[in-house]
Enzyme design. Structure first.
Site, short mmCIF file in Angstrom:
data_model
loop_
_atom_site.label_atom_id
_atom_site.label_comp_id
_atom_site.label_asym_id
_atom_site.label_seq_id
_atom_site.Cartn_x
_atom_site.Cartn_y
_atom_site.Cartn_z
N CYS A 30 0.83 -1.21 0.00
CA CYS A 30 0.00 0.00 0.00
C CYS A 30 0.87 1.26 0.00
O CYS A 30 1.65 1.47 0.93
CB CYS A 30 -0.91 -0.01 1.22
SG CYS A 30 -1.86 1.52 1.41
N LYS A 57 -10.53 -8.77 6.30
CA LYS A 57 -9.98 -8.09 7.47
C LYS A 57 -10.40 -8.74 8.79
O LYS A 57 -11.55 -9.14 8.93
CB LYS A 57 -10.43 -6.63 7.45
CG LYS A 57 -9.94 -5.85 6.25
CD LYS A 57 -10.78 -4.62 5.99
CE LYS A 57 -10.41 -4.04 4.63
NZ LYS A 57 -11.48 -3.20 4.08
N VAL A 70 -5.76 1.09 5.87
CA VAL A 70 -4.43 1.29 6.43
C VAL A 70 -3.85 2.54 5.76
O VAL A 70 -4.26 2.89 4.65
CB VAL A 70 -3.51 0.06 6.19
CG1 VAL A 70 -4.03 -1.13 6.95
CG2 VAL A 70 -3.35 -0.27 4.72
N GLU A 83 -5.36 7.48 8.75
CA GLU A 83 -5.09 8.32 7.58
C GLU A 83 -3.59 8.63 7.47
O GLU A 83 -2.97 9.09 8.43
CB GLU A 83 -5.89 9.63 7.60
CG GLU A 83 -7.39 9.43 7.62
CD GLU A 83 -7.93 8.77 6.36
OE1 GLU A 83 -7.33 8.95 5.28
OE2 GLU A 83 -8.95 8.05 6.47
N SER A 84 -3.05 8.40 6.28
CA SER A 84 -1.59 8.46 6.11
C SER A 84 -0.99 9.82 6.50
O SER A 84 -0.01 9.87 7.24
CB SER A 84 -1.20 8.11 4.67
OG SER A 84 -1.70 9.05 3.74
#
Length: 239
Positions: A30, A57, A70, A83-84
Site C-alpha cells: 500500500c 480483514k 491502512v 489516515e496516512s
C-alpha cells in the site's frame, strides 16, 4: 511483534503495544501505508508492523478502524491514529528527533500546498493502467500526467534544490515517493522523459536509507498488482 504475513478474519488479535514503541497496521504494497513506514524509518522510531489482509480483514482490526483502511497507528496507551498524512504529522509532532518539516509556519504551509497539488496527481497512477486494461485510449490521460510532472519539474528548477524541501529529504519528498517508486510497475516511467530535474530527484530518492528500507523490487510489485487485477490480491506475495 512485527509480522510480514497478513492477519485475516479469524486471526487472533495482537497483544498490547510494547512500551516505548508504536504499532503500525499496514499492508506491504500500500503506497499510503508506505508513507508512514518511510517516516518511521527516517526518524528512527521504534515500531512494530502488523500487516492486514485488506479483502478479509480481522474483526479486531475493524474495531480499531471501522473504515478498514491502512495505515493505522496504535500507541501503548491504546490511542489510534488513522489516515496516512495524519499519522505522519502525528509522528513528526510526538517524536521531535530528525525533524522532517520546516520550523517556520510558512515553510510548513508550502509543503502542504505542494502536497495538495500532488493529491491531484495520484489518481492518474490508477486511472491510466485501468483504462489501458480496458483497451481504452490513454494518450489524453498520459498527456495530463506529463503536464503535472512538468509542474513538479519546474518547481525543482525554480527552487534550485535537490529535493522538494531543500537539499535534503523532507516530509514532502516522502509523501510523494511511493507513487514514483511504482512508475515502472504502472508502465508510466516514460512520462518522466521530459522532466529532467524530476528524473534526477527520483534517482536521489533511491539512495535514501528510509526508501531502501521500505521498497520492493519491481518484479514483486508487478506480481502483486497482477494478482490484484485478477481479483485475487496476494498480500503475502514473496513470503
Amino acid at each position: 511483534m512485527s509480522t510480514e504475513r497478513s492477519f485475516s478474519k479469524g486471526s487472533a488479535a495482537p497483544g498490547l503495544v510494547p512500551k516505548g514503541h508504536v504499532r503500525l497496521y499496514s499492508m506491504r504494497f500500500c503506497p499510503f501505508a508506505q508513507r508512514t513506514r518511510l517516516v518511521l524509518n527516517a526518524k528512527g522510531i521504534k515500531h512494530e508492523i502488523i500487516n492486514i489482509h485488506l479483502t478479509d480483514k480481522p474483526e479486531w482490526f475493524l474495531e480499531k478502524n471501522p473504515l478498514g483502511l491502512v495505515p493505522v497507528l496504535e500507541t501503548p496507551a491504546g490511542e489510534v491514529i488513522t489516515e496516512s498524512l495524519i499519522t505522519c504529522d502525528y509522528l513528526e509532532e510526538v517524536y521531535p528527533e530528525g525533524k522532517l518539516l520546516p520550523s517556520s509556519a510558512f515553510g510548513k504551509a508550502q509543503q502542504k500546498m505542494m502536497l495538495e497539488h500532488f493529491s491531484k496527481v495520484i489518481p492518474y497512477f490508477y486511472k491510466i493502467p485501468m483504462s489501458k486494461k480496458k483497451g481504452e485510449d490513454v494518450s489524453g490521460l498520459e498527456a495530463e500526467l506529463i503536464e503535472k510532472f512538468s509542474k513538479l519539474d519546474e518547481d525543482l528548477v525554480n527552487r534550485k534544490t535537490k529535493f522538494f524541501g531543500g537539499d535534503s529529504v523532507t516530509m514532502i519528498d516522502y509523501m510523494m515517493w511511493p507513487w514514483f517508486e511504482r512508475l515502472e510497475c504502472f508502465e508510466l516511467k516514460r512520462c518522466l522523459d521530459s522532466t529532467p530535474e524530476l528524473k534526477k530527484w527520483t534517482a536521489r530518492m533511491l539512495d535514501d536509507a528510509a526508501v531502501k528500507a521500505t521498497m520492493h523490487s519491481q518484479d514483486t510489485f508487478k506480481a502483486f498488482y497482477a494478482s490484484r487485477v485478477e481479483g485475487k490480491p496476494n498480500f503475502d506475495y514473496g513470503l
